[in-house]
Design a protein around this motif. Structure first.
Motif, PDB file in Angstrom:
ATOM      1  N   LEU A 107       0.830  -1.208   0.000  1.00 58.56           N
ATOM      2  CA  LEU A 107       0.000   0.000   0.000  1.00 58.56           C
ATOM      3  C   LEU A 107       0.864   1.258   0.000  1.00 58.56           C
ATOM      4  N   SER A 111       0.886   3.948  -2.977  1.00 62.60           N
ATOM      5  CA  SER A 111       0.623   5.349  -2.623  1.00 62.60           C
ATOM      6  C   SER A 111       1.745   6.249  -3.132  1.00 62.60           C
ATOM      7  N   ILE A 115       1.405   9.348  -5.793  1.00 62.06           N
ATOM      8  CA  ILE A 115       1.866  10.699  -5.465  1.00 62.06           C
ATOM      9  C   ILE A 115       2.865  11.201  -6.499  1.00 62.06           C
TER      10      ILE A 115
END
Length: 118
Positions: A107, A111, A115
């Motif tokens: 995760l 992420s 980003i």
């Protein structure tokens, strides 16, 4: 282009799974000067290694195309998806444990990619 990036990374990840599967069949490997030729002969007889090398080659060709059309700073972060792909494939195909820490790590990786691609 993101599809090509992910395809390259996925093929490399499948190659890693095949490399592990072949290594499990291979057993002990010393690669010392005394055993190098016999070790290489044993490796050549295991089809998973040949398939892995083929997938690594195809993955590299796709990656070259990706790099010819994208900045490295845009393409390279998607390479970290290999950790996620290998984790999932290892759980599905090699019966390796899929722990909460591994899922949380995946995760974090995903992420970070999101980003960086915004």
């Amino acid at each position: 282009m993101i599809r090509l990036m992910l395809m390259s990374v996925f093929l490399g990840s499948v190659g890693q799974i095949l490399m592990k599967s072949g290594s499990d069949r291979l057993g002990s490997l010393t690669l010392s000067p005394d055993t190098l030729w016999s070790d290489l002969t044993r490796i050549a007889r295991i089809p998973e290694f040949g398939m892995a090398l083929l997938l690594f080659g195809v993955s590299s060709l796709i990656w070259m195309k990706v790099l010819s059309k994208n900045p490295l700073t845009h393409a390279y972060p998607l390479g970290s998806m290999s950790y996620v792909f290998v984790m999932v494939l290892s759980a599905l195909l090699l019966n390796e444990a899929l722990t909460l820490n591994k899922l949380l790590g995946a995760l974090v990786i995903i992420s970070g990619i999101i980003i960086m691609h915004r």
